[in-house]
Write an enzyme that holds these catalytic residues in place. Sequence first.
Site, PDB file in Angstrom:
ATOM      1  N   GLU A   1      -5.585 -10.858  -2.206  1.00 17.40           N
ATOM      2  CA  GLU A   1      -6.515 -10.792  -0.896  1.00 17.40           C
ATOM      3  C   GLU A   1      -7.991 -10.804  -1.285  1.00 17.40           C
ATOM      4  O   GLU A   1      -8.811 -10.084  -1.063  1.00 17.40           O
ATOM      5  CB  GLU A   1      -6.099  -9.491  -0.085  1.00 17.40           C
ATOM      6  CG  GLU A   1      -4.681  -9.410   0.108  1.00 17.40           C
ATOM      7  CD  GLU A   1      -4.559  -7.991   1.138  1.00 17.40           C
ATOM      8  OE1 GLU A   1      -5.478  -7.433   1.525  1.00 17.40           O
ATOM      9  OE2 GLU A   1      -3.153  -7.990   1.262  1.00 17.40           O
TER      10      GLU A   1
ATOM     11  N   GLU B   1       0.763  -1.103  -0.180  1.00 21.13           N
ATOM     12  CA  GLU B   1       0.054   0.011  -0.031  1.00 21.13           C
ATOM     13  C   GLU B   1       0.917   1.275   0.038  1.00 21.13           C
ATOM     14  O   GLU B   1       0.601   2.307   0.734  1.00 21.13           O
ATOM     15  CB  GLU B   1      -1.030   0.027   1.247  1.00 21.13           C
ATOM     16  CG  GLU B   1      -2.053  -1.348   0.901  1.00 21.13           C
ATOM     17  CD  GLU B   1      -2.736  -1.341   2.349  1.00 21.13           C
ATOM     18  OE1 GLU B   1      -2.792  -0.633   3.390  1.00 21.13           O
ATOM     19  OE2 GLU B   1      -3.920  -2.112   2.296  1.00 21.13           O
TER      20      GLU B   1
HETATM   21  C1  XIL Z   1      -5.988  -6.958   7.788  1.00 18.96           C
HETATM   22  C2  XIL Z   1      -6.310  -8.464   8.494  1.00 18.96           C
HETATM   23  O1  XIL Z   1      -6.918  -8.948   7.918  1.00 18.96           O
HETATM   24  C3  XIL Z   1      -6.998  -7.801   9.980  1.00 18.96           C
HETATM   25  O2  XIL Z   1      -7.118  -9.122  10.906  1.00 18.96           O
HETATM   26  C4  XIL Z   1      -6.157  -7.119  10.679  1.00 18.96           C
HETATM   27  O3  XIL Z   1      -6.525  -6.787  11.720  1.00 18.96           O
HETATM   28  C5  XIL Z   1      -5.671  -5.928   9.692  1.00 18.96           C
HETATM   29  O4  XIL Z   1      -5.118  -6.134   8.725  1.00 18.96           O
HETATM   30  N1  XIL Z   1      -5.006  -5.094   3.280  1.00 18.96           N
HETATM   31  C6  XIL Z   1      -3.760  -5.783   3.770  1.00 18.96           C
HETATM   32  C7  XIL Z   1      -3.964  -6.918   4.765  1.00 18.96           C
HETATM   33  O5  XIL Z   1      -2.757  -5.876   3.134  1.00 18.96           O
HETATM   34  O6  XIL Z   1      -2.642  -6.941   5.522  1.00 18.96           O
HETATM   35  C8  XIL Z   1      -5.180  -6.358   5.770  1.00 18.96           C
HETATM   36  O7  XIL Z   1      -5.281  -7.398   6.787  1.00 18.96           O
HETATM   37  C9  XIL Z   1      -6.311  -6.186   5.082  1.00 18.96           C
HETATM   38  C10 XIL Z   1      -6.127  -4.970   3.882  1.00 18.96           C
END
Ligand code: XIL
Length: 352
Positions: A270, A163
């Site tokens: 994701e 990000e």
């Molecule tokens: C999220 C997890 O799913 C949660 O459990 C945690 O509290 C916060 O992070 N983008 C990403 C991930 O790159 O690392 C994030 O994961 C979701 C959004």
Amino acid sequence: MPLRLRMIVASFATVVNGCAVVVDRVPPDIARHPSLARHHAAKFPIGAAVEPWQLETRAGQLLAWHFNSVTAENAMKPANLQPVEGRFDFAAADAIVDFAGRHGMKVRGHTLLWHEETPEWFWREADGKPATRERVLERLRTHVHAVAGRYRGRVYAWDVVNEVVHPLGPGCLRDTRWLQVVGPEYIAWAFRYAREADPSARLFLNDFETTEPTKRACLLRLVADLRAQGVPVHGVGHQMHIDLEKPTVAEVDKTLGLFAALGVEGHITELDMSIAANAAPGPARLERQAARYAALFEVFMAHPSVTAVSFWGISDARTWLNAKRSPADLDQPLLFDAQLAPKPAYFAVVKK
Ligand code: XIL
């Protein structure tokens, strides 16, 4: 174990990694549905994000049957691996990597650098003053070397940075402490350190809303610039947290084509599709979700540049999207429901 089931288990084990892997005790009600990973084996690995506590549960059995790649949902984030400078805690991440090894699964590493979940000590000198640029880079190098070095040969792809792009930020980058203290070069350094620690790992920039035209243009330019400088960037991770409407499948198709033209791999990292009432008003949400997942998979399969597809969770029983939702209003973004049974979306995806 009945002979038929033994045969299913045995053939699953051979296909996943070409050598003997014990896939023990897959309950028949799980094994009777074709494995997602086997179904897509000729195209790309199918992954899921997991927490270590899920591994020894029924969700872990579902994971081993349907998926051939895992990502640590949280266990490999910097604040979890090195909460105090010099004190690494690898227990949770090791549990995930060991599970993957026992089941012949790949591991995607997530993530070496993020503006969130970076421990506060990164930014301070011992006397409490703000850390210098040199100190922060030295700490980044130490962290990346320790982590990517430990999992060398076991983590096949790293989200080196997560990000970092922002369409309204300075020079198209997110305005973070990394940028403020180190300058835009922190990204190239993170990739160089990862390369030093594990020369065989595939190295990715991971981001969300990569299909949004302004942000996408920023990301395309950044990837092209880094590669022109000889920085070892192999691919782009498209997080793909989507809903029933946006982005359109055509926009996803176009995006994958634009990155492929730069000569980089695309990992869908994701994937989940919100169908919560606010994101998806109207009837037949599960069926609409299934049709949209099917259309997306068709696009993923049409792009040879797409070399991995990972979901952000195993089933609707555990999804980050429900962290703040009330029990009466839960989202259902994945292919398996909260009881771990296959949803219409699963059946749509194994038809593709
Ligand atoms: C999220 C997890 O799913 C949660 O459990 C945690 O509290 C916060 O992070 N983008 C990403 C991930 O790159 O690392 C994030 O994961 C979701 C959004």
